[in-house]
Structure formats: C-alpha cells, structure tokens
Scaffold this motif. Structure first.
Motif, PDB file in Angstrom:
ATOM      1  N   GLY A 148       0.816  -1.210   0.000  1.00 57.13           N
ATOM      2  CA  GLY A 148       0.000   0.000   0.000  1.00 57.13           C
ATOM      3  C   GLY A 148       0.843   1.251   0.000  1.00 57.13           C
ATOM      4  N   LEU A 149       0.241   2.335   0.458  1.00 57.02           N
ATOM      5  CA  LEU A 149       0.955   3.592   0.578  1.00 57.02           C
ATOM      6  C   LEU A 149       2.003   3.486   1.687  1.00 57.02           C
ATOM      7  N   VAL A 150       2.985   4.348   1.629  1.00 59.16           N
ATOM      8  CA  VAL A 150       4.007   4.383   2.671  1.00 59.16           C
ATOM      9  C   VAL A 150       3.413   4.890   3.979  1.00 59.16           C
ATOM     10  N   VAL A 151       2.513   5.869   3.878  1.00 58.85           N
ATOM     11  CA  VAL A 151       1.899   6.506   5.045  1.00 58.85           C
ATOM     12  C   VAL A 151       0.388   6.495   4.866  1.00 58.85           C
ATOM     13  N   ALA A 152      -0.347   6.185   5.926  1.00 59.99           N
ATOM     14  CA  ALA A 152      -1.798   6.279   5.871  1.00 59.99           C
ATOM     15  C   ALA A 152      -2.191   7.741   5.663  1.00 59.99           C
ATOM     16  N   ARG A 153      -3.091   7.984   4.718  1.00 61.35           N
ATOM     17  CA  ARG A 153      -3.479   9.375   4.448  1.00 61.35           C
ATOM     18  C   ARG A 153      -4.828   9.415   3.749  1.00 61.35           C
ATOM     19  N   GLY A 154      -5.604  10.432   4.109  1.00 62.53           N
ATOM     20  CA  GLY A 154      -6.839  10.772   3.421  1.00 62.53           C
ATOM     21  C   GLY A 154      -6.859  12.266   3.168  1.00 62.53           C
ATOM     22  N   LEU A 155      -7.885  12.731   2.444  1.00 60.68           N
ATOM     23  CA  LEU A 155      -8.031  14.165   2.151  1.00 60.68           C
ATOM     24  C   LEU A 155      -6.795  14.714   1.456  1.00 60.68           C
ATOM     25  N   SER A 156      -6.204  13.898   0.572  1.00 64.44           N
ATOM     26  CA  SER A 156      -4.975  14.267  -0.128  1.00 64.44           C
ATOM     27  C   SER A 156      -5.277  14.886  -1.480  1.00 64.44           C
ATOM     28  N   VAL A 157      -4.217  15.341  -2.131  1.00 66.96           N
ATOM     29  CA  VAL A 157      -4.271  15.803  -3.512  1.00 66.96           C
ATOM     30  C   VAL A 157      -3.628  14.733  -4.386  1.00 66.96           C
ATOM     31  N   GLY A 158      -4.253  14.403  -5.483  1.00 64.25           N
ATOM     32  CA  GLY A 158      -3.665  13.461  -6.425  1.00 64.25           C
ATOM     33  C   GLY A 158      -3.496  14.110  -7.780  1.00 64.25           C
ATOM     34  N   THR A 159      -2.416  13.766  -8.485  1.00 71.77           N
ATOM     35  CA  THR A 159      -2.213  14.285  -9.833  1.00 71.77           C
ATOM     36  C   THR A 159      -2.527  13.193 -10.846  1.00 71.77           C
ATOM     37  N   ALA A 160      -2.796  13.615 -12.048  1.00 68.46           N
ATOM     38  CA  ALA A 160      -3.054  12.663 -13.118  1.00 68.46           C
ATOM     39  C   ALA A 160      -1.796  11.869 -13.436  1.00 68.46           C
ATOM     40  N   LEU A 161      -1.992  10.748 -14.116  1.00 69.60           N
ATOM     41  CA  LEU A 161      -0.876   9.895 -14.498  1.00 69.60           C
ATOM     42  C   LEU A 161       0.078  10.632 -15.422  1.00 69.60           C
ATOM     43  N   ASP A 162       1.369  10.564 -15.096  1.00 70.19           N
ATOM     44  CA  ASP A 162       2.383  11.103 -15.990  1.00 70.19           C
ATOM     45  C   ASP A 162       2.661  10.057 -17.061  1.00 70.19           C
ATOM     46  N   VAL A 163       2.345  10.386 -18.310  1.00 69.33           N
ATOM     47  CA  VAL A 163       2.412   9.400 -19.380  1.00 69.33           C
ATOM     48  C   VAL A 163       3.820   8.858 -19.572  1.00 69.33           C
ATOM     49  N   GLY A 164       4.822   9.713 -19.430  1.00 69.24           N
ATOM     50  CA  GLY A 164       6.187   9.275 -19.668  1.00 69.24           C
ATOM     51  C   GLY A 164       6.714   8.327 -18.616  1.00 69.24           C
ATOM     52  N   THR A 165       6.448   8.633 -17.349  1.00 69.53           N
ATOM     53  CA  THR A 165       7.005   7.838 -16.263  1.00 69.53           C
ATOM     54  C   THR A 165       6.011   6.842 -15.674  1.00 69.53           C
ATOM     55  N   GLN A 166       4.734   6.934 -16.069  1.00 68.28           N
ATOM     56  CA  GLN A 166       3.693   6.073 -15.511  1.00 68.28           C
ATOM     57  C   GLN A 166       3.619   6.214 -13.986  1.00 68.28           C
ATOM     58  N   GLU A 167       3.708   7.442 -13.508  1.00 73.36           N
ATOM     59  CA  GLU A 167       3.685   7.700 -12.079  1.00 73.36           C
ATOM     60  C   GLU A 167       2.514   8.606 -11.698  1.00 73.36           C
TER      61      GLU A 167
END
Length: 508
Positions: A148-167
C-alpha cells in the motif's frame, strides 16, 4: 551450507549494483482474468532473442549465477519457469501476449514480469527491461494491492498519471475529518508499472484539504488547505513531475480552505470561495469568502478576480465545454450587521468568463449540494455530471450525504436530474472509467458523524442509468482516484470508520 550462503551474498551484492533498465516495458492491458495480458517493449536490441520471465515474487535472480563477472540482477523469481516466453526481436519493439486462465481463484494475484535479450556482450544476458507488475482481477471487482501507501493518508491531492514515467503523485492529506483535518508535508509516488508506492518529495508546507489544478508542462498547482495544527494557509506550491520536486510559488491574497480551483482554457487557474478559519465554527462562517483569485503560471503571480455573488464554502468549480468556468452550489453564508448567518446548501450557479473577466448567470442545479468538487466527472460528450455531496439547512455540521446526481449541458446552460444513486454518499470518487462514470466509496450520514461505505456503482452514458458493481474490499472515503494508462482504476488511501488508510484498491 556454504553454497546457499554464497548465493545469498551474490544476490545482495547484485542488488546493490543493480543498474537502471536498459529498455522500457509496459502493460497495455490491466490484467482481467480470462483475457490476455499484453506487454509492450521498445528500444531492445534488434536481431536478438528476448526472454520474458514471469514470477509471483521479485526474486532477485543474480546474473552472476550465469556469468560470475555479471553484477546485475533480474528483479523476478524463478518459481514459474513453465510460463516463460521467448521470441525474436525485430526492430527493437514488440509485444508479448500472455494468456491467463479464466479462474476466479486468481483474483488479486500479482505477477511480476521482466524481460532480457540474449545473447549479450560481454555477458550471456544483454539488455534488461523495466519491471512490470500485473495484478489479475475479475472485471468490475475490486482487488487490494499487496503493498500500500508508505503513510496512511486521506483528504490528499492526487495528480493525473504522468504518461512518460507512468507515475501518480499523492500529496499531503493526513488524518482527522473534513471539519478537523491534520495535514502532512509528505507525498508519495505510485509507480503504475510496478504497482508500488514510494516516498516522494516533501511539500513546502503540510497541508490537507488543499485545492489543486493542472497547469502547463504537466505540473500541478496546489494551494491553501490547513497545516498540521489547523492553520488555514494562503501559500501555494507547484509539483513538477519532470524534476519530482515541489517549488513554492507566490501566495494567494487570502488564506483558504473548503475552496475550489479549476484551470481555465488559457492555462490560468481560478480559485474561489472557502474560509480563512476552520478551527472555530463561528469564525469559519464569519470568514466565509465570496472572493476569487487567478493564478498565472507564466508569471507565477496571483491577481484578484471579481467576487462571486455569494459567500460559499465547499462549492464545485469546473471548466465546461464552452470555455467558461461553472461554480455550483456550496454552503452559502450571509453576514448581517457583522453577524454570520448560514443559509445552508444552495442550488445556485454562476459562470465565469475568462475572456471578459466577468461573472454571469447560470441555470440552477435540480438539487442543492456542497462538498462536490471531487465527486464530479465529465461524460464522453463533455457534459458535467455531479454526484452526491452534502445538503443542509442552516446547521452546516448536520449536512447529510445525498444520493442525487445531475448533469449540466454547457451548450444549452441547462441541468438535468439523473436517477438517484442507490446509496447516498459524499467524499467518494467519481471517475470516467471504461466509458462509464464509476463512483466508489464515500461516506453516509452527516459531516459531523460520517459512516464510510464500500458501495460502487457505474453510470451508463447512453442510458443515463446506474448499475451496481461489486463493493470495495474496504470502506473508504476521502480517497484519491486515478486511472492508469492501460485502463485500471486505482483508489489510494482515504479513511475508514476509525483511521486513515494505507491500502490501495484496483478495479478493471
């Protein structure tokens, strides 16, 4: 005993000397049970043989086992040699088609794939591909990733997939509730190829409930929110996936939380509403904002925009197909002789014209709602669909989740009520996925006493009707949702009934 110890030592040494991949390999399909897994590679050595190795673990296989002088490793195991594939490399690019049995017992199994070219010089193995993980799953059924995630977290900001790095970036967030959040200054980067998350760069400030919007160059503007002690922020920063760094930019004129942001057609970002204080209910109402600001990523500066007609907390703000920006609903607050008077959730909407820098009228929603900025999505035809959210009277803490859904046609400036969802929800995700809008998780009850749910449903864009999907494995609300390039919906973190979550679930 000496031989196993020697192998272990070689493995450790090889791991420490592992090099970056020589050529990329990526999933082109999401791993639906009973269908072929397609893996594509590019820039491999032409005219060689390529070996695809499948495994249920990360190995490693030290290549010193084949040539004592080769310090590299393959990051796969040797447990599935009967499933390894070979083929000739043509011009350096190609695909593998890997069949999977139609066996529901495989649901959730993760396979690791890595390929290498043969022969190499001076070693037996030539180039080594990037590692690709594929989690097998039944269609429309959630599976939980083994890590899973490294740290438990909610109410976060997420960015769209970076096509080049798949991140995918998951930034900030933390613990607490919508009314009392506790921000983090950490971020995580989810690698869609390996299906693992790693620690990302630090934010310039801890923040939860921040607003975000994409800007030029694949970057993301993150602004406002609250820090680790509940202070509302006016600061802003930019995440650049090319450098994997957060860089502070100039601050907004007004500190804001429960605000909304959207990118306009010219690349600037409009930010509206919110409040400057969250820790005290009366002060939060008294400092509710009708003001708006515009961020120019070219100059890195903010400028004042005309104010909205109302003071709004948690409104929706979305760019629509006409190039204007629609602000919808929210909790309205009026101030009478310096006394804040909460009105409750509203149906009213306005349209901002970035060309004339003016607000204009817009049709009202069929349903009053607030807290729906992240629970809206666009149909394939560009219509905006708003799902769920919270509705209330003057006591905003008793705002309750709703099951209503509506869509907005910008060309005709008209709203149309959709059938209700089977479950009332707020704090869920709404994502255009597989041609449908999929809503997942969220909370029922009130803002003061939320009850997370695992319910998942899909809106058919042709019939505009809802159909149930299998529930999530974990109840969650306030999570981040993103779709990978090969068509897999990922849900990151969020909160269950007692705490923030580390788990990641996937839907195909």
């Amino acid at each position: 005993m000496r031989f196993p110890l020697a192998i272990a030592a070689l493995s450790l040494l090889a791991s420490s000397l592992a090099a970056q991949p020589d050529y990329p390999m990526q999933r082109q399909t999401p791993g639906v049970i009973g269908q072929n897994i397609t893996l594509a590679y590019t820039n491999a050595v032409g005219g060689s043989i390529i070996l695809l190795i499948a495994s249920t673990d990360n190995g490693p296989i030290p290549l010193s086992l084949f040539n004592i002088a080769d310090p590299r490793v393959l990051n796969v195991g040797i447990d599935l040699p009967q499933l390894w594939l070979t083929q000739a490399v043509g011009g350096g690019s190609g695909t593998f088609s890997y069949p999977t049995p139609n066996n529901a017992e495989l649901h959730g199994l993760t396979l690791q794939f890595q390929s290498c070219t043969l022969p190499g010089s001076p070693f037996l193995v030539g180039g080594i591909s990037s590692l690709v993980a594929v989690q097998l799953g039944e269609s429309n059924r959630a599976a939980t990733l083994p890590t899973g995630l490294v740290v438990a977290r909610g109410l976060s900001v997420g960015t769209a997939l970076d096509v080049g790095t798949q991140e995918i970036l998951i930034a900030g967030g933390g613990s607490g509730t919508l009314l009392m959040p506790i921000g983090l200054d950490s971020s995580e980067i989810f690698d869609a190829r390996s299906l693992t998350a790693r620690a990302g760069p630090r934010l310039a400030s801890a923040r939860a409930l921040a607003a975000s919007a994409p800007i030029a160059g694949g970057r993301t503007l993150i602004c406002g929110g609250v820090d680790s002690i509940g202070t509302v922020l006016n600061s802003a920063e930019i995440y650049d996936p090319a450098t994997r760094t957060f860089t502070p930019t100039t601050s907004m004129a007004t500190a804001r939380v429960l605000h909304s942001a959207a990118m306009m057609p010219d690349g600037r970002v409009l930010v509206v509403g919110g409040t400057t204080i969250l820790s005290d209910a009366l002060q939060a109402l008294a400092n509710a904002q009708s003001s708006a600001e515009i961020y120019n990523p070219t100059t890195g500066t903010w400028s004042a925009a005309p104010s909205m007609a109302r003071r709004l907390l948690a409104p929706g703000l979305h760019r629509v197909s006409t190039g204007r920006v629609l602000v919808s609903g929210g909790f309205e607050v009026t101030v009478f002789f310096g006394i804040p008077i909460p009105v409750g959730s509203v149906v009213s909407c306005q349209l901002f014209n970035p060309t004339t820098n003016t607000w204009g009228s817009a049709a009202s929603m069929p349903s009053s709602r607030a807290v729906h900025q992240t629970t809206a999505a666009y149909l394939p035809n560009g219509h905006l669909v708003v799902t769920g959210g919270a509705t209330s009277g003057p006591d905003l803490t008793m705002a309750a989740a709703i099951a209503r859904a509506d869509f907005y046609n910008a060309a005709t400036n008209a709203w149309t009520a959709l059938p209700d969802m089977a479950q009332a929800r707020l704090g869920h995700s709404a994502t255009l996925f597989g041609g449908r809008i999929v809503v997942a998780g969220g909370t029922q009850g009130s803002l003061a006493a939320p009850t997370p749910i695992a319910d998942v449903a899909a809106l058919d864009p042709t019939t505009l009707t809802w159909s149930p999907l299998l529930p999530l494995n974990t109840v969650r609300g306030g999570h981040v949702a993103a779709v990978t390039a090969d068509g897999m919906l990922c849900l990151f973190g969020g909160q269950d009934a007692t705490a923030s979550l580390r788990t990641i679930e996937t839907i195909r």
